[in-house]
Design a protein around this motif. Structure first.
Motif, PDB file in Angstrom:
ATOM      1  N   ALA A   1      13.301  13.076  -2.721  1.00  0.00           N
ATOM      2  CA  ALA A   1      12.409  12.993  -3.883  1.00  0.00           C
ATOM      3  C   ALA A   1      11.406  11.856  -3.762  1.00  0.00           C
ATOM      4  N   PHE A   2      11.698  10.852  -2.959  1.00  0.00           N
ATOM      5  CA  PHE A   2      10.805   9.697  -2.845  1.00  0.00           C
ATOM      6  C   PHE A   2       9.834   9.799  -1.678  1.00  0.00           C
ATOM      7  N   LEU A   3       9.911  10.849  -0.889  1.00  0.00           N
ATOM      8  CA  LEU A   3       9.023  10.970   0.261  1.00  0.00           C
ATOM      9  C   LEU A   3       7.586  11.361  -0.101  1.00  0.00           C
TER      10      LEU A   3
ATOM     11  N   LYS B   1       0.819  -1.211   0.000  1.00  0.00           N
ATOM     12  CA  LYS B   1       0.000   0.000   0.000  1.00  0.00           C
ATOM     13  C   LYS B   1       0.855   1.264   0.000  1.00  0.00           C
ATOM     14  N   TYR B   2       2.143   1.159   0.343  1.00  0.00           N
ATOM     15  CA  TYR B   2       3.028   2.317   0.339  1.00  0.00           C
ATOM     16  C   TYR B   2       3.827   2.470  -0.956  1.00  0.00           C
TER      17      TYR B   2
END
Length: 101
Positions: A65-67, A6-7
């Motif tokens: 950038a991936f947060l 889900k993340y």
């Protein structure tokens, strides 16, 4: 232990936006900030220390950038910071004539 599905990002375009923002956008922001710093301070000192500080900043920007969930917002933020850095470098060239001499 595998990641919880889900993340994870399911859209291919969002994944592309995050990866490209991490690599290319982070590099552009890093370059723009170091160039602006060199335009307003001692450019020799900035060039010498940028070998280490640019790599550290680039890695931090890659992780950041991936947060968020939306990769295009990351691109928008990184593009804004990069443009501001390049404008500051350009202004430093105008008001500081010893820029990169």
């Amino acid at each position: 232990m595998p990641a919880n599905p889900k993340y994870l990002t399911h859209s291919g375009w969002q994944r592309f936006a995050k990866i490209s923002a991490a690599i290319l956008g982070g590099y552009l922001v890093t370059t723009a900030l170091h160039l602006a710093l060199a335009a307003w301070t001692s450019h020799v000192t900035v060039i010498i220390t940028s070998a280490f500080s640019s790599f550290i900043l680039w890695v931090i920007l890659m992780v950041l950038a991936f947060l968020p969930r939306n990769g295009w917002k990351v691109w928008l933020i990184y593009a804004g910071i990069a443009i501001a850095g390049f404008v500051l470098a350009w202004a430093g060239k105008i008001y500081n004539p010893n820029f990169l001499n």
